[in-house]
Structure formats: structure tokens, C-alpha cells
Design a protein around this motif. Sequence first.
Motif, PDB file in Angstrom:
ATOM      1  N   LEU A  61      -2.230  -4.981   6.943  1.00 55.05           N
ATOM      2  CA  LEU A  61      -1.164  -4.755   7.915  1.00 55.05           C
ATOM      3  C   LEU A  61      -0.737  -3.305   7.787  1.00 55.05           C
ATOM      4  O   LEU A  61      -0.411  -2.842   6.708  1.00 55.05           O
ATOM      5  CB  LEU A  61       0.019  -5.687   7.629  1.00 55.05           C
ATOM      6  CG  LEU A  61       1.307  -5.479   8.434  1.00 55.05           C
ATOM      7  CD1 LEU A  61       1.076  -5.792   9.907  1.00 55.05           C
ATOM      8  CD2 LEU A  61       2.435  -6.351   7.880  1.00 55.05           C
ATOM      9  N   GLU A  62      -0.737  -2.576   8.915  1.00 55.60           N
ATOM     10  CA  GLU A  62      -0.351  -1.173   8.882  1.00 55.60           C
ATOM     11  C   GLU A  62       0.618  -0.857  10.002  1.00 55.60           C
ATOM     12  O   GLU A  62       0.693  -1.575  11.008  1.00 55.60           O
ATOM     13  CB  GLU A  62      -1.582  -0.268   8.994  1.00 55.60           C
ATOM     14  CG  GLU A  62      -2.346  -0.414  10.301  1.00 55.60           C
ATOM     15  CD  GLU A  62      -3.569   0.487  10.358  1.00 55.60           C
ATOM     16  OE1 GLU A  62      -3.779   1.260   9.409  1.00 55.60           O
ATOM     17  OE2 GLU A  62      -4.307   0.417  11.370  1.00 55.60           O
ATOM     18  N   LEU A 113       0.836  -1.195   0.000  1.00 52.11           N
ATOM     19  CA  LEU A 113       0.000   0.000   0.000  1.00 52.11           C
ATOM     20  C   LEU A 113       0.873   1.247   0.000  1.00 52.11           C
ATOM     21  O   LEU A 113       2.027   1.206   0.452  1.00 52.11           O
ATOM     22  CB  LEU A 113      -0.913  -0.004   1.233  1.00 52.11           C
ATOM     23  CG  LEU A 113      -1.897  -1.180   1.332  1.00 52.11           C
ATOM     24  CD1 LEU A 113      -2.632  -1.139   2.667  1.00 52.11           C
ATOM     25  CD2 LEU A 113      -2.884  -1.149   0.178  1.00 52.11           C
ATOM     26  N   PRO A 114       0.353   2.371  -0.510  1.00 56.54           N
ATOM     27  CA  PRO A 114       1.159   3.600  -0.591  1.00 56.54           C
ATOM     28  C   PRO A 114       1.702   4.077   0.761  1.00 56.54           C
ATOM     29  O   PRO A 114       2.759   4.699   0.818  1.00 56.54           O
ATOM     30  CB  PRO A 114       0.168   4.623  -1.169  1.00 56.54           C
ATOM     31  CG  PRO A 114      -0.841   3.813  -1.900  1.00 56.54           C
ATOM     32  CD  PRO A 114      -0.966   2.542  -1.136  1.00 56.54           C
ATOM     33  N   ASP A 115       0.984   3.789   1.854  1.00 55.92           N
ATOM     34  CA  ASP A 115       1.424   4.262   3.170  1.00 55.92           C
ATOM     35  C   ASP A 115       2.418   3.318   3.840  1.00 55.92           C
ATOM     36  O   ASP A 115       2.765   3.492   5.014  1.00 55.92           O
ATOM     37  CB  ASP A 115       0.219   4.468   4.082  1.00 55.92           C
ATOM     38  CG  ASP A 115      -0.576   3.174   4.316  1.00 55.92           C
ATOM     39  OD1 ASP A 115      -0.179   2.131   3.767  1.00 55.92           O
ATOM     40  OD2 ASP A 115      -1.587   3.216   5.045  1.00 55.92           O
ATOM     41  N   GLY A 116       2.877   2.303   3.107  1.00 57.94           N
ATOM     42  CA  GLY A 116       3.851   1.364   3.650  1.00 57.94           C
ATOM     43  C   GLY A 116       3.246   0.113   4.227  1.00 57.94           C
ATOM     44  O   GLY A 116       3.967  -0.755   4.727  1.00 57.94           O
ATOM     45  N   GLY A 117       1.913  -0.004   4.188  1.00 58.30           N
ATOM     46  CA  GLY A 117       1.256  -1.195   4.698  1.00 58.30           C
ATOM     47  C   GLY A 117       1.119  -2.266   3.636  1.00 58.30           C
ATOM     48  O   GLY A 117       1.648  -2.157   2.525  1.00 58.30           O
ATOM     49  N   TYR A 118       0.372  -3.336   3.982  1.00 58.01           N
ATOM     50  CA  TYR A 118       0.181  -4.463   3.063  1.00 58.01           C
ATOM     51  C   TYR A 118      -1.262  -4.944   3.168  1.00 58.01           C
ATOM     52  O   TYR A 118      -1.929  -4.759   4.190  1.00 58.01           O
ATOM     53  CB  TYR A 118       1.133  -5.608   3.426  1.00 58.01           C
ATOM     54  CG  TYR A 118       2.597  -5.267   3.271  1.00 58.01           C
ATOM     55  CD1 TYR A 118       3.275  -5.540   2.090  1.00 58.01           C
ATOM     56  CD2 TYR A 118       3.304  -4.648   4.318  1.00 58.01           C
ATOM     57  CE1 TYR A 118       4.618  -5.227   1.942  1.00 58.01           C
ATOM     58  CE2 TYR A 118       4.643  -4.327   4.181  1.00 58.01           C
ATOM     59  CZ  TYR A 118       5.289  -4.620   2.996  1.00 58.01           C
ATOM     60  OH  TYR A 118       6.622  -4.291   2.855  1.00 58.01           O
ATOM     61  N   THR A 119      -1.732  -5.602   2.114  1.00 52.21           N
ATOM     62  CA  THR A 119      -3.063  -6.191   2.116  1.00 52.21           C
ATOM     63  C   THR A 119      -3.051  -7.418   1.215  1.00 52.21           C
ATOM     64  O   THR A 119      -2.080  -7.676   0.496  1.00 52.21           O
ATOM     65  CB  THR A 119      -4.125  -5.172   1.642  1.00 52.21           C
ATOM     66  OG1 THR A 119      -5.425  -5.734   1.833  1.00 52.21           O
ATOM     67  CG2 THR A 119      -3.933  -4.833   0.165  1.00 52.21           C
ATOM     68  N   ASP A 120      -4.155  -8.189   1.262  1.00 53.45           N
ATOM     69  CA  ASP A 120      -4.277  -9.340   0.377  1.00 53.45           C
ATOM     70  C   ASP A 120      -5.687  -9.383  -0.192  1.00 53.45           C
ATOM     71  O   ASP A 120      -6.526  -8.521   0.100  1.00 53.45           O
ATOM     72  CB  ASP A 120      -3.923 -10.646   1.111  1.00 53.45           C
ATOM     73  CG  ASP A 120      -4.910 -10.979   2.231  1.00 53.45           C
ATOM     74  OD1 ASP A 120      -5.919 -10.268   2.379  1.00 53.45           O
ATOM     75  OD2 ASP A 120      -4.664 -11.965   2.958  1.00 53.45           O
ATOM     76  N   ASN A 121      -5.957 -10.390  -1.006  1.00 52.38           N
ATOM     77  CA  ASN A 121      -7.259 -10.462  -1.675  1.00 52.38           C
ATOM     78  C   ASN A 121      -8.365 -10.995  -0.775  1.00 52.38           C
ATOM     79  O   ASN A 121      -9.508 -11.110  -1.199  1.00 52.38           O
ATOM     80  CB  ASN A 121      -7.152 -11.318  -2.938  1.00 52.38           C
ATOM     81  CG  ASN A 121      -6.627 -12.721  -2.643  1.00 52.38           C
ATOM     82  OD1 ASN A 121      -6.530 -13.122  -1.487  1.00 52.38           O
ATOM     83  ND2 ASN A 121      -6.281 -13.451  -3.702  1.00 52.38           N
ATOM     84  N   ALA A 122      -8.037 -11.318   0.497  1.00 51.17           N
ATOM     85  CA  ALA A 122      -9.052 -11.801   1.443  1.00 51.17           C
ATOM     86  C   ALA A 122      -9.501 -10.706   2.407  1.00 51.17           C
ATOM     87  O   ALA A 122     -10.271 -10.972   3.336  1.00 51.17           O
ATOM     88  CB  ALA A 122      -8.517 -12.995   2.225  1.00 51.17           C
ATOM     89  N   PHE A 141      -2.272  -5.732  12.619  1.00 48.06           N
ATOM     90  CA  PHE A 141      -2.705  -6.674  11.592  1.00 48.06           C
ATOM     91  C   PHE A 141      -4.148  -7.063  11.881  1.00 48.06           C
ATOM     92  O   PHE A 141      -4.478  -7.443  13.011  1.00 48.06           O
ATOM     93  CB  PHE A 141      -1.815  -7.917  11.594  1.00 48.06           C
ATOM     94  CG  PHE A 141      -2.261  -8.997  10.640  1.00 48.06           C
ATOM     95  CD1 PHE A 141      -2.103  -8.852   9.269  1.00 48.06           C
ATOM     96  CD2 PHE A 141      -2.844 -10.162  11.125  1.00 48.06           C
ATOM     97  CE1 PHE A 141      -2.508  -9.850   8.393  1.00 48.06           C
ATOM     98  CE2 PHE A 141      -3.249 -11.167  10.259  1.00 48.06           C
ATOM     99  CZ  PHE A 141      -3.080 -11.005   8.885  1.00 48.06           C
ATOM    100  N   VAL A 142      -5.017  -6.938  10.896  1.00 49.59           N
ATOM    101  CA  VAL A 142      -6.431  -7.282  11.057  1.00 49.59           C
ATOM    102  C   VAL A 142      -6.841  -8.216   9.941  1.00 49.59           C
ATOM    103  O   VAL A 142      -6.568  -7.967   8.765  1.00 49.59           O
ATOM    104  CB  VAL A 142      -7.329  -6.025  11.044  1.00 49.59           C
ATOM    105  CG1 VAL A 142      -8.801  -6.429  11.094  1.00 49.59           C
ATOM    106  CG2 VAL A 142      -7.002  -5.118  12.221  1.00 49.59           C
ATOM    107  N   GLN A 143      -7.490  -9.306  10.322  1.00 46.40           N
ATOM    108  CA  GLN A 143      -8.014 -10.283   9.378  1.00 46.40           C
ATOM    109  C   GLN A 143      -9.528 -10.319   9.570  1.00 46.40           C
ATOM    110  O   GLN A 143     -10.036 -11.069  10.395  1.00 46.40           O
ATOM    111  CB  GLN A 143      -7.377 -11.645   9.658  1.00 46.40           C
ATOM    112  CG  GLN A 143      -7.550 -12.648   8.549  1.00 46.40           C
ATOM    113  CD  GLN A 143      -6.696 -13.883   8.762  1.00 46.40           C
ATOM    114  OE1 GLN A 143      -6.138 -14.405   7.810  1.00 46.40           O
ATOM    115  NE2 GLN A 143      -6.587 -14.362   9.989  1.00 46.40           N
TER     116      GLN A 143
END
Length: 440
Positions: free
Chosen positions: A260-261, A247-256, A269-271
Motif C-alpha cells: 500500500l502506497e 515502509l520508510p516512505d509511509g507505505g505498508y506491506t505484508d509477507n504475501a 493498493f496492489v495484491q
Amino acid sequence: MKYIEQVKSIVLFLLVFLSLGLTFTIWNFTPKTLDAIDDPAPSLESAIVETKKIEQVVRPLKILIHGEESVNGTVNKDQIDSLLKSMNQWDISDLTLLSDEATVNEMKDILHDPARAVLYYPGAVPFPVFDAMMNISDTNVPEATFNRMVVNWESSSNGALAVYFVNSDSGRIYEGTVQLSDFGNFEESFIVPAEEYPLYITDESIGTLPIYVPEEPVDTSSYVYLYEETPMEVYADRLFDGTVDSLPDGGYTDNAGAFLERTEKGLNFVQSKAETTDPAIPSELVFNTTKFINDHGGWTNDYYYFGMEPINQEIDYRLFINNLPVFGSTVSTAIEMQWGTAEGEEDVFRYDRPIYILEPTGRTVTKDQASGSAVLAALSRLSEEEKAQVKEIMPGYELTRNSNDPDRLMIVEPNWYFKINNTWLKLTTEVLGGGPFGLE
């Protein structure tokens, strides 16, 4: 004698050559790195995968020994470990429910009468978790919880100790038995060392049950730490199973839908797919979350179990330094988790944790620290209703970024904390000095 001048020339040449060699060696010498004064923190590579056993994470904060005329206690890790090592040889049997809802006076009698040791845990410990650390010989171990373990040797002439497991919040008390093969060994392990422990005092107007604090300050030093941060991508590699997008702010995500920020010296981390309204089985909450941390980030510093809310499946593992809890208003100091269920399988819903690794510099600064007497005097100025709501009082540390070098250094300063309405609050210098006492 005709060779003397030749020999002198050869010796002089060798001395000049040796001198040049030594000079070159000194100029090019690189000293080895000196060891830190304290044990260094683990490297980034090892810390992210460091695992721990359950008994290294679920620990008592302090142990009090009640005598006929005084109460002595310790928060020293080595002394507590010595007692726990002795207890590891015990076989606890005949575990039975003594009271489902004991009165305050009944709990006082069990917790504070002479000839007993009390182990204080910061949160409720489920019996199956305790059984994984120490041996309960009974076939059916209850799912109930306790936060105080009491060892009573008042009537141990027959070689048996009475042990009590008290939940000071609910009033539930279990009783068990330990058969001793050698009472002298128990006396040497438990009773004799307590004579050297610091004196503990209380003010019975504070709290529903008496709360004991060390009469003298436990630590009067502030410590300076270097810190390193584990890169976010290292955690992302462990937390996400499938394809991960940055993500532009340095975080991450997935298709589910998981993300993560970055937070202040930590991560979140939130699921969302694992969100649930089902309450947790307390022992499973401890086992599941400790395993998850072992597999997804490790115990990068000393984090100990600090409490849980089974109804919300929430659990807290707090940073400890010198066996004292660390708090921070601006810096993350605890691993906080919320468990859940995803696609029929138990899984993490929320995972907040620090990402820094502390390394001692050996630099300390002496700081004035209030005595236990001053702390009790300050809290005695609360209203009667507020005093009754105080659950615990303890020394601890506050972690902040060093103002002179905030990008490299952190500092921990000793303070006193108290728990009221399930919230930990710091006793300020102003309040300890007799200033106005206001609770937000």
C-alpha cells in the motif's frame, strides 16, 4: 413607609448582582458551531465505514425526453430520483433480444423518435445488476449489458409501455414490456415534468449517434471545499489480513507481497498474488467491487459507477458533485479497481482511490461557462474522422488544490468534457473561444 429605603437598597443590590452575572455569562459564552451552507461531508470516523446499496452507485447521468418538436432533459439529481422512484414500481417482463447488431439508423429510431424517455448510463450496466435495482420478472435474466434505457409510450393505449435496453457501442438491443395500471400516473411522473426541463440540442455531424447537450450552461459556479485526509493506517487496517510492516516512505506491506502506497491525495493498493488474465463476468465485477469498497474504505464522497473493461477486469467509480462528474489532472478523483483471483478465490488485484473527504465551505465564485451551442460549434471544427469518434459530451467539474491554501482547501470549477477514443478530454477556454483545436 419606614421600610422604603431598605427595600430600595435590597432592589439595588439585586440589580447589581444580576448585572455582574450577565456580564460573566457574556464573557464566558461559547457559541455553537454554525451549520455549513451545504450538507457537511461525513466525519472521518463515519466516512471510512459508510456503505451504499447498488442503486445508490449505479445511476443514470441524465434523462432526455423526446417530444414532437424539441428535446428536453435533466441532470438534476432530485428530478432523476423522482423518475427512478416511479420506475421502481414497474414489473418488466418478456425481455427478448430484438437485435444483436443494430445499424446506426435502427438505434437512432429507437433512441430519438418522439414520445420516449432515454436514461443515459455512463458505462455498460449488466442486466443482473439492473435486476437487483428494479424488478425483471423473467426467470432467465441475460448477462448482456446496456448503457441506454428507452421508455416508449407512443403506443401505450392498451396500458403497456415498450422499454428498450440499448448498448450503443455494440448495437445489441433488448425489448421488454411494462404493464401500467394507471397511465395518468405515468404521464404525471414522466411527461408533464419534462415540460420544465432545459432544452437540449445536437449537431448530427458530431458522433455516430446524435449527442445531445443542454443549450444553456448547467452550472456557472466554482465551489471551495475544505478537505481532510483519512490516515493511511486506517486503510491499512482494513486492507491487510495478516502481519503488516511499515515502509520508510509511509507505505505498508505484508509477507504475501501486497503493498500500500501513497499517491497525490490518494492511495494505491496492489495484491500481486491476485493478478489474472481471465476476463470478468460483468455483473460479478460490479457486485464484487461494490462489496469490496463497502468493506474496505467506504464511499467517502459521492462516487458513481462510470464504466468497466471486463476483458481486463477493470472498473471505475468516479467522484460526482451536484450530480456531475469530477475530473482532475493532478488530484485523484476516481476509485479505480482491477479484480483478480488469489488461491482460487476472487479477490482484488489493484485498488486506487482518493483518501480525502470534501466538506463544503459555502464559498462560491461565479465563472463564465460556455453554452451548449458554443461547445458544439467548437467540436464541429474537429476533422471528420475525429468527429465520428466522439462518444459523449457533458458538463462536469475539474478538481484542483486551492493555490492560496493548498493544504486545507480544494476548488471545483465547471468545464465541458468530451469522450473520444475512450478518453475524457476537457474543452479549454481557448478552444471554446474559437482558438486552434489540437488533440494529443
